[in-house]
Design a protein around this motif. Sequence first.
Motif, PDB file in Angstrom:
ATOM      1  N   SER A   1       0.841  -1.202   0.000  1.00  0.00           N
ATOM      2  CA  SER A   1       0.000   0.000   0.000  1.00  0.00           C
ATOM      3  C   SER A   1       0.874   1.248   0.000  1.00  0.00           C
ATOM      4  O   SER A   1       0.576   2.226  -0.704  1.00  0.00           O
ATOM      5  N   VAL A   2       1.951   1.234   0.776  1.00  0.00           N
ATOM      6  CA  VAL A   2       2.893   2.360   0.762  1.00  0.00           C
ATOM      7  C   VAL A   2       3.460   2.541  -0.636  1.00  0.00           C
ATOM      8  O   VAL A   2       3.561   3.655  -1.158  1.00  0.00           O
ATOM      9  N   ALA A   3       3.829   1.430  -1.267  1.00  0.00           N
ATOM     10  CA  ALA A   3       4.402   1.488  -2.608  1.00  0.00           C
ATOM     11  C   ALA A   3       3.448   2.139  -3.596  1.00  0.00           C
ATOM     12  O   ALA A   3       3.870   2.805  -4.534  1.00  0.00           O
ATOM     13  N   GLN A   4       2.151   1.953  -3.373  1.00  0.00           N
ATOM     14  CA  GLN A   4       1.159   2.515  -4.275  1.00  0.00           C
ATOM     15  C   GLN A   4       0.670   3.887  -3.816  1.00  0.00           C
ATOM     16  O   GLN A   4      -0.254   4.443  -4.393  1.00  0.00           O
ATOM     17  N   GLY A   5       1.304   4.426  -2.777  1.00  0.00           N
ATOM     18  CA  GLY A   5       0.969   5.768  -2.307  1.00  0.00           C
ATOM     19  C   GLY A   5      -0.233   5.832  -1.394  1.00  0.00           C
ATOM     20  O   GLY A   5      -0.707   6.927  -1.075  1.00  0.00           O
ATOM     21  N   ASP A   6      -0.736   4.705  -0.945  1.00  0.00           N
ATOM     22  CA  ASP A   6      -1.918   4.657  -0.083  1.00  0.00           C
ATOM     23  C   ASP A   6      -1.468   4.534   1.377  1.00  0.00           C
ATOM     24  O   ASP A   6      -1.456   3.438   1.949  1.00  0.00           O
ATOM     25  N   LEU A   7      -1.122   5.652   1.998  1.00  0.00           N
ATOM     26  CA  LEU A   7      -0.601   5.601   3.365  1.00  0.00           C
ATOM     27  C   LEU A   7      -1.681   5.229   4.371  1.00  0.00           C
ATOM     28  O   LEU A   7      -1.412   4.510   5.346  1.00  0.00           O
ATOM     29  N   LEU A   8      -2.897   5.677   4.153  1.00  0.00           N
ATOM     30  CA  LEU A   8      -3.967   5.315   5.080  1.00  0.00           C
ATOM     31  C   LEU A   8      -4.250   3.814   5.029  1.00  0.00           C
ATOM     32  O   LEU A   8      -4.477   3.176   6.063  1.00  0.00           O
ATOM     33  N   GLY A   9      -4.235   3.271   3.816  1.00  0.00           N
ATOM     34  CA  GLY A   9      -4.418   1.829   3.687  1.00  0.00           C
ATOM     35  C   GLY A   9      -3.291   1.063   4.357  1.00  0.00           C
ATOM     36  O   GLY A   9      -3.514   0.025   4.986  1.00  0.00           O
ATOM     37  N   ALA A  10      -2.065   1.587   4.245  1.00  0.00           N
ATOM     38  CA  ALA A  10      -0.923   0.936   4.884  1.00  0.00           C
ATOM     39  C   ALA A  10      -1.056   0.968   6.401  1.00  0.00           C
ATOM     40  O   ALA A  10      -0.792  -0.035   7.079  1.00  0.00           O
ATOM     41  N   ILE A  11      -1.462   2.113   6.950  1.00  0.00           N
ATOM     42  CA  ILE A  11      -1.641   2.217   8.404  1.00  0.00           C
ATOM     43  C   ILE A  11      -2.672   1.188   8.878  1.00  0.00           C
ATOM     44  O   ILE A  11      -2.487   0.518   9.899  1.00  0.00           O
TER      45      ILE A  11
ATOM     46  N   GLU B   1       7.729   4.268  10.137  1.00  0.00           N
ATOM     47  CA  GLU B   1       8.191   4.846   8.872  1.00  0.00           C
ATOM     48  C   GLU B   1       7.135   5.775   8.271  1.00  0.00           C
ATOM     49  O   GLU B   1       7.456   6.854   7.752  1.00  0.00           O
ATOM     50  N   ILE B   2       5.876   5.337   8.327  1.00  0.00           N
ATOM     51  CA  ILE B   2       4.814   6.181   7.763  1.00  0.00           C
ATOM     52  C   ILE B   2       4.693   7.480   8.555  1.00  0.00           C
ATOM     53  O   ILE B   2       4.553   8.570   7.986  1.00  0.00           O
ATOM     54  N   PHE B   3       4.744   7.370   9.883  1.00  0.00           N
ATOM     55  CA  PHE B   3       4.660   8.584  10.694  1.00  0.00           C
ATOM     56  C   PHE B   3       5.807   9.536  10.367  1.00  0.00           C
ATOM     57  O   PHE B   3       5.630  10.756  10.357  1.00  0.00           O
ATOM     58  N   MET B   4       6.985   8.982  10.080  1.00  0.00           N
ATOM     59  CA  MET B   4       8.101   9.852   9.687  1.00  0.00           C
ATOM     60  C   MET B   4       7.830  10.524   8.354  1.00  0.00           C
ATOM     61  O   MET B   4       8.127  11.702   8.159  1.00  0.00           O
ATOM     62  N   MET B   5       7.251   9.775   7.413  1.00  0.00           N
ATOM     63  CA  MET B   5       6.899  10.381   6.123  1.00  0.00           C
ATOM     64  C   MET B   5       5.943  11.556   6.312  1.00  0.00           C
ATOM     65  O   MET B   5       5.996  12.551   5.582  1.00  0.00           O
ATOM     66  N   GLN B   6       5.057  11.415   7.296  1.00  0.00           N
ATOM     67  CA  GLN B   6       4.057  12.459   7.548  1.00  0.00           C
ATOM     68  C   GLN B   6       4.578  13.560   8.472  1.00  0.00           C
ATOM     69  O   GLN B   6       3.835  14.478   8.821  1.00  0.00           O
ATOM     70  N   HIS B   7       5.857  13.450   8.883  1.00  0.00           N
ATOM     71  CA  HIS B   7       6.481  14.405   9.807  1.00  0.00           C
ATOM     72  C   HIS B   7       5.802  14.415  11.171  1.00  0.00           C
ATOM     73  O   HIS B   7       5.855  15.414  11.892  1.00  0.00           O
ATOM     74  N   ASN B   8       5.173  13.302  11.506  1.00  0.00           N
ATOM     75  CA  ASN B   8       4.559  13.143  12.826  1.00  0.00           C
ATOM     76  C   ASN B   8       5.611  12.482  13.725  1.00  0.00           C
ATOM     77  O   ASN B   8       5.574  11.283  14.003  1.00  0.00           O
TER      78      ASN B   8
ATOM     79  N   ALA C   1       8.512   8.337  16.866  1.00  0.00           N
ATOM     80  CA  ALA C   1       9.425   7.947  17.948  1.00  0.00           C
ATOM     81  C   ALA C   1       8.781   6.894  18.843  1.00  0.00           C
ATOM     82  O   ALA C   1       9.430   5.919  19.250  1.00  0.00           O
ATOM     83  N   ASN C   2       7.495   7.074  19.134  1.00  0.00           N
ATOM     84  CA  ASN C   2       6.801   6.089  19.977  1.00  0.00           C
ATOM     85  C   ASN C   2       6.818   4.703  19.321  1.00  0.00           C
ATOM     86  O   ASN C   2       7.057   3.686  19.986  1.00  0.00           O
ATOM     87  N   SER C   3       6.553   4.670  18.018  1.00  0.00           N
ATOM     88  CA  SER C   3       6.496   3.379  17.330  1.00  0.00           C
ATOM     89  C   SER C   3       7.882   2.763  17.177  1.00  0.00           C
ATOM     90  O   SER C   3       8.034   1.537  17.253  1.00  0.00           O
ATOM     91  N   PHE C   4       8.902   3.587  16.946  1.00  0.00           N
ATOM     92  CA  PHE C   4      10.259   3.034  16.892  1.00  0.00           C
ATOM     93  C   PHE C   4      10.638   2.425  18.245  1.00  0.00           C
ATOM     94  O   PHE C   4      11.262   1.364  18.312  1.00  0.00           O
ATOM     95  N   ARG C   5      10.240   3.076  19.329  1.00  0.00           N
ATOM     96  CA  ARG C   5      10.549   2.523  20.657  1.00  0.00           C
ATOM     97  C   ARG C   5       9.736   1.248  20.903  1.00  0.00           C
ATOM     98  O   ARG C   5      10.233   0.301  21.524  1.00  0.00           O
ATOM     99  N   ASP C   6       8.483   1.209  20.423  1.00  0.00           N
ATOM    100  CA  ASP C   6       7.706  -0.028  20.526  1.00  0.00           C
ATOM    101  C   ASP C   6       8.396  -1.160  19.765  1.00  0.00           C
ATOM    102  O   ASP C   6       8.397  -2.316  20.204  1.00  0.00           O
ATOM    103  N   ALA C   7       8.989  -0.829  18.613  1.00  0.00           N
ATOM    104  CA  ALA C   7       9.713  -1.838  17.842  1.00  0.00           C
ATOM    105  C   ALA C   7      10.923  -2.351  18.615  1.00  0.00           C
ATOM    106  O   ALA C   7      11.217  -3.552  18.611  1.00  0.00           O
ATOM    107  N   LEU C   8      11.628  -1.451  19.296  1.00  0.00           N
ATOM    108  CA  LEU C   8      12.790  -1.865  20.093  1.00  0.00           C
ATOM    109  C   LEU C   8      12.379  -2.740  21.268  1.00  0.00           C
ATOM    110  O   LEU C   8      13.136  -3.626  21.682  1.00  0.00           O
TER     111      LEU C   8
END
Length: 662
Positions: free
Chosen positions: A543-553, A575-582, A587-594
Motif C-alpha cells: 500500500s505504501v508502494a502505491q501511495g496509499d498511506l492510510l491503507g498501509a496504516i 516509517e509512515i509517521f516519519m513520512m508524515q512528519h509526525n 518515535a513512539n512506534s520506533f521505541r515499541d519496535a525496540l
Amino acid sequence: MLNPFKPKPGRVLALLSLCATAAQLRAAIPVRAQIDVTGYVIHTDLDPATGRMNATAAVTFTALDDLNVAVFGLNNGLAVSSITDATGAVLTSERNVTDSTIRVTPSAILAKGSSATWNFTYAGAPSVTTSPVDGIKFLQITDPVSILLYPGRWFPISMPGLFTDRFTMDLQVTVPTGERVVGSGGVGGEKKLPGERSEYDFKWDKPGFAGTIVAGKFLAPITPPGIPNIRAFVTKANETRAKDMAVTVAREFEFMTTAFGQAQSGRLEIVELPADSVSAFWAPEIIAIRPDRANTRLLANTVAHQWWGSQVSPATLNDAWITFGMDRYAELLYIEEQSGKTAMQNAVNDSEAAALAYDTEPLSTLGRTDPFSPQFQNMVLDKGAMVFHMLRWEMGDDQFLAFLRGILSQYSDKSVRTANVKQVAEAASKLDLTSFFSQWVEGTGAPSFGDNFQVYRLGKGKGFRTVGSVTQDLDLFSMPVELRIETEGKTEDRRVDLAGTESHYTVETFGRPRHIILDPDNWLLKTTPDLSVKVAVLRGQQSVAQGDLLGAIAEYQKALAEDRGSSLANYRLAEIFMMQHNYQAAANSFRDALRGDGEPKWTEVWCHINLGKIFDITGQRERAVNEYRLAVQTNDNTQGAINEARSLMAHPFKRDEEASGS
C-alpha cells in the motif's frame, strides 16, 4: 520475467503497480492468442546521443483463426512508417496508445493455419513515459547504457503473448564505435562499419525469448578465474563489483546445472543495467542486473530463468506459476545449499506470507488478472514456489528432482501447461495428485491446523501411547503432515495422512511426550497467527508502494492487533509517521519496535538510526548522537546501517535530506 525486478525502497510502486490500468484496457487486446509468431529478422540502429532508434522487423507468424486484423504490441515511442506483406503490398494499421498496440489489417483475410511474413519499419525516441508498463523503464536509448528489454515492446510482439509465444530471432544491432552489445546467441563479435559505427550480430535459432539486448560503454568482459563461459559486462563505475557478480553467478549456474541438467547454453553474459531501470531481467544466455541490487537471491532467481522461462515457458498466463514459481523455488534451493535448512525455512516463511497476501484467485485462472499487479506477482512467484515446496514434501527429494528434470526434458524449447506438470509429477512419484492440484492450483486458501491429544501410560514399562486428532478447516483438504513428538527421551517424527476436517492418529513412544509440533519443518502452506502478521505487514508495504498511506496504516494496525510485540509492524508504522512528519508518533512506534520481538534483527539498528534522525530534526543533537552510538554498538551493518550511523555522528541529519530505511 514477471518479477525478479525489485525496485528501490520507496519506489516499489513502479513495480507493484506496473500498469495499474491494464484491467481496463484489456478489452482492446485479444482475450486469447490470434497468431503464433515463429520468428523475427530485425535490424536496429541505436543513437544514444539523440535517444533514437531506427528499426526494420520481418515478423513471420501463423494465424490461429481466420483473421481480418492482427494485433501487435509496440512501444508508444516508436512510430511506424510502413508495414508491407511478403508481396510488397502496403498494409494499413491503427495505433492504440492506451494499450501500446498496433492493429494491422491484411490485404486479404488470413485463413486459419496459414503463415505470413510482414515487414515493419519504425523509429522513435522511446523512454519511461512511453513504456507499456506505467513507470517502468524497459526501453531507453541513452549514454552510457541503452536497454531494449523484451517487455518494452521495442519490436512488434503478438498480443497476448508476452512470455508465452516462443520465437526465433536473427538480429543485427548497430551502435557507435566504442560501445559493446550483449544479446542472445552472439555471432562473430564487433564488426566495424564506416562512419564510426559498429555492428553486432545475434542469432537464436531455438524457439524462446531472445528479444533483449543491452548496449553500452562497457569494459572488456570480466570472467571468474578459470570460467571463461561466464562474462560480466560493466561500465567503469561498476568495475569493482563485476568479479563478485561473476563468481556468484558461476556458483549458482553450477548448482542449478547439477539440479536441473544442462541449460540451453553453457554460456552466460552478465550485463549491467542502469541505476534507474528495473533491478534485473533475463533472456537466453543473459543475466541483466543492476549492480547495486546484485545480491545472491536476486542473481539466483535470474539465473534460474535459463531453465524455467527460457528452456520451458508457460503455455498461457494461467500456467505462469510453473516457471515463475520454480524460479523462486530454485532461489530457495540455492539458499538451502549455501546456508542450510534454517535459512531455507526462514525464506519459505516469507514466501508463505506473500502467497497468502492476495489468495483470492486460483493459480489456474490468474491469466485474467493484470500480470503486473501485486496479486499476480505474489501468487505466481510465491504461491507457485510453495506448490513446488509441497510437492517436494509429498514426493521426497529424489523423486522431486526427477520430476523437475522430467518437465525440462519432455518440454524443452516448448510451452508447458498445468496438466502437463501434474502428469509428469504423477509419473515420477507414482502418486495420485488430483487432490493436491485441486487444492493448491485450482483452489484458494490454506488450512489452519489444530491438534488435540491425550497421553496414556502403557503397562509394564512399555512407554506411552498418544491418541490425538489433527483438525483443520478445509473440508476437502487431503495431504500428509508431519508430527514431531518431543519426549523425555528421543524425539520422534511421524507422518499422518490428513483427509477432511479431522484426522486421527495413534503414536507409541518410550518416553512421555512433552510437546507435539505440527509440520515442524514448514513444508505446508498454512495460516497461523504469526503468518497473519506477516501478511498484513506485506500488504501494508505494498500500500505504501502505491501511495496509499492510510491503507498501509490500516494493514499495520491489523498486524499489531494480532501481535502487539511485532517489531516489524511497529517499525513500518513508524516509517509512515516519519513520512508524515509526525515525529512524536514515529518515535513512539520506533521505541515499541525496540521493545518488541526483535524480528527481523535489522529493526534494532535502524530504529536507533531513525530515532537519531528525529532528535536531529527536533534540535536535540546530544540525544541523536547517543542513538547513533547505540546503532553502531549493534554491529549490524544491514543495508550499510553502521556506515550511515557513523556518518550521522559526524554530520547532523536534516529533514530535507532523503530518509534512509532498511
